[in-house]
Write an enzyme that holds these catalytic residues in place. Structure first.
Site, PDB file in Angstrom:
ATOM      1  N   ASP A  56       0.873  -1.159   0.000  1.00 22.40           N
ATOM      2  CA  ASP A  56       0.000   0.000   0.000  1.00 22.40           C
ATOM      3  C   ASP A  56       0.924   1.228   0.000  1.00 22.40           C
ATOM      4  O   ASP A  56       2.079   1.121   0.437  1.00 22.40           O
ATOM      5  CB  ASP A  56      -0.880  -0.029   1.257  1.00 22.40           C
ATOM      6  CG  ASP A  56      -1.784   1.182   1.334  1.00 22.40           C
ATOM      7  OD1 ASP A  56      -2.319   1.589   0.288  1.00 22.40           O
ATOM      8  OD2 ASP A  56      -1.954   1.727   2.441  1.00 22.40           O
ATOM      9  N   ASP A  58       0.034   5.268   0.491  1.00 19.45           N
ATOM     10  CA  ASP A  58      -0.215   6.286   1.528  1.00 19.45           C
ATOM     11  C   ASP A  58      -0.149   5.654   2.909  1.00 19.45           C
ATOM     12  O   ASP A  58      -0.883   4.710   3.195  1.00 19.45           O
ATOM     13  CB  ASP A  58      -1.627   6.881   1.370  1.00 19.45           C
ATOM     14  CG  ASP A  58      -1.690   7.967   0.313  1.00 19.45           C
ATOM     15  OD1 ASP A  58      -0.627   8.489  -0.065  1.00 19.45           O
ATOM     16  OD2 ASP A  58      -2.807   8.282  -0.136  1.00 19.45           O
TER      17      ASP A  58
END
Lengths: 337, 337
Positions: A56, A58
């Site tokens: 992932d 952010d």
């Protein structure tokens, strides 16, 4: 109300009958799983047995302030060890091309096929079902719009749609619905408005109209800020509750993103590890897809959601949904590889 | 995500373990309740044993097209029989004064104390806890704002709040939070915007900041229209999901509105009947408060949600939450009194 009603009836069923409660508690206890802190031994096991690292972005690789210290070195080290690295993001504000640029600007090696973002997946999904009508889009022109353009799907909706009309009767009379629309697609859109919600929910009165959401994250990671920035869930939920329909969700924790990646790169999930900052999306996604999972505490989820060995589980912890491993941040994993 | 996570974990618990399922199904069956069509005998029982008639308004007494045929005659007849009539509405777009005028314009007899609306209840609630700080209000000046003024509570927020800033970093930097705010109050607001959701969710990062919602209805009644008009739920849910906090809800099905009415008029719930068009709010409210309940099919809920005697329950029916009685509309009840 759609969500509330379901939630209410389930809560009622679960809480008002002690017999059910006992059974549920037994099941909870039996399926409770510990999460372990990363250490030398665990890291060696990962390096020995994992070929594909899904990240992932952010809250893991970067946040609003730029690259999270130490994360770039970890990704570069993994590449040096011959590992494949993929960027898997629920963010629907960017196209794959934007993400390649963003990764490269920060120094992360990335090509288009290494990126899986929800704008792309939504367009791929519609393309795969040979969608030929128009899409009513709550989302950004430059991200979801761009990806729809790539597969030749017509859409409208992006940009401001400010309130018109003085109330109920005028709305009922003056809202124009395009008969060619047979899909409502909702992603991140800071221009979300009453008119957009009304148009989307009205199209969805037709049960043949598809309802797709890129993702349902409630907020964007903004660690240590007193500001809470609304996420795509804030655009999706109003439509869901007005239309009384659940969307097909493209992003994590749904498996769509892994399905596409697996197909392109022929991945074996048992040799994949997903690293994320949010238990409800990233870790659930990892588990549903059969991957290993590492939670980093540099984003949304906190230590209060982790069942640590030798400690009683904290109140906030989702006992059925614990990461295999956790670390303060990616740099902590980096210390051991 | 807050709601989704809870919903997901409950669904998992309920569906993945056959033992739990069996127990739950047994409980469902045991607590299933029939709903009966209104008839002469049922109507006589009501007239003999009910003194206080509580009516939801939109979808029961009137809708977007005006008074629903026959409903005015029923209310006038009840008044003639010496019954008390109350208007209990989740609508947060109007003050009590507005509602008196609206009722009177349509011919319904009403004074201020006969009206219970969520704008009023929210103001009363804050007044009752001696609230002295400022309220950040997502809602209308002329309804909720007016009721807050009546009890001397300071607020700001109504009106347009259009998007400013080009994105993430500017929002983090430029959003000003008023240190005197210690309550976020959300009601119907067609000016709902990204900025309003961001401000509300940011205030709610402070766990001492109260979070109040007038109601959570997903849409306004708009029978036979192809337009779906978003309800207050569309303003509340984005804040809920961004802030990861559940509001204190003033409106039905919460009991706040009945508590206030009971206090003013000294009502015995067993001699009260609630008539509404929405099972999830009106009928749940009636049951929680210990009142009789009549569902009219002139608004939101449909015959497909009713367990009729001698028929197997429809899929959509909430078996634990059936009205005592149902009628096509209020006029059908009127035929028997």
């Amino acid at each position: 109300m759609y969500l509330s009603r379901s939630l209410f009836s389930m809560k009622t069923r679960l809480t008002s009958h002690s017999m059910t409660e006992v059974v549920v508690n037994q099941i909870r206890k039996a399926s409770q799983k510990m999460s372990f802190p990363i250490n030398q031994e665990k890291a060696k096991d990962i390096i020995d047995n994992v070929d594909n690292f899904l990240f992932d972005c952010d809250g893991v690789l970067w946040d609003g302030n730029g690259v999270i210290a130490g994360s770039l070195a970890v990704v570069l080290k993994l590449k040096q060890l011959g590992k494949k690295v993929f960027y898997v993001t629920n963010n629907s504000s960017s196209s794959r091309q934007d993400y390649v640029k963003k990764c490269n600007d920060y120094g992360f090696p990335a090509e288009k096929d290494d990126i899986v973002c929800t704008a792309y997946i939504a367009a791929q999904y519609l393309h795969s079902i040979n969608f030929k009508d128009k899409v009513y889009l709550i989302g950004k022109e430059e991200s979801i719009g761009h990806e729809l353009d790539q597969v030749g799907i017509r859409y409208f909706g992006p940009g401001p749609d400010p309130l018109i009309g003085t109330g109920y009767n005028q709305w009922l009379k003056d809202i124009y619905l395009d008969a060619e629309v047979s899909c409502v697609l909702v992603g991140f859109d800071p221009h979300i408005s009453f008119m957009k919600i009304m148009r989307a929910a009205s199209y969805l009165k037709n049960p043949d109209c598809l309802y797709i959401a890129t993702n349902e994250d409630g907020s964007l990671p903004a660690k240590d800020s007193n500001i809470c920035i609304p996420g795509t869930g804030c655009m999706v939920l109003p439509v869901t509750v007005a239309a009384e329909r659940d969307p097909i969700v493209m992003g994590k924790p749904s498996t769509n993103m892994f399905d596409v990646l697996k197909k392109i790169h022929n991945l074996d999930p048992s040799r994949c590890m997903m690293t994320g900052d949010r238990i409800s999306t990233d870790i659930t996604f990892a588990k549903t897809c059969g991957m290993r999972s590492l939670l980093v505490l540099s984003g949304i989820s906190t230590i209060n959601e982790i069942c640590q060995p030798g400690q009683s589980p904290p109140k906030q912890a989702n006992l059925q949904n614990q990461p295999d491993l956790y670390a303060q941040n990616l740099a902590e994993f980096g210390k051991y590889i």
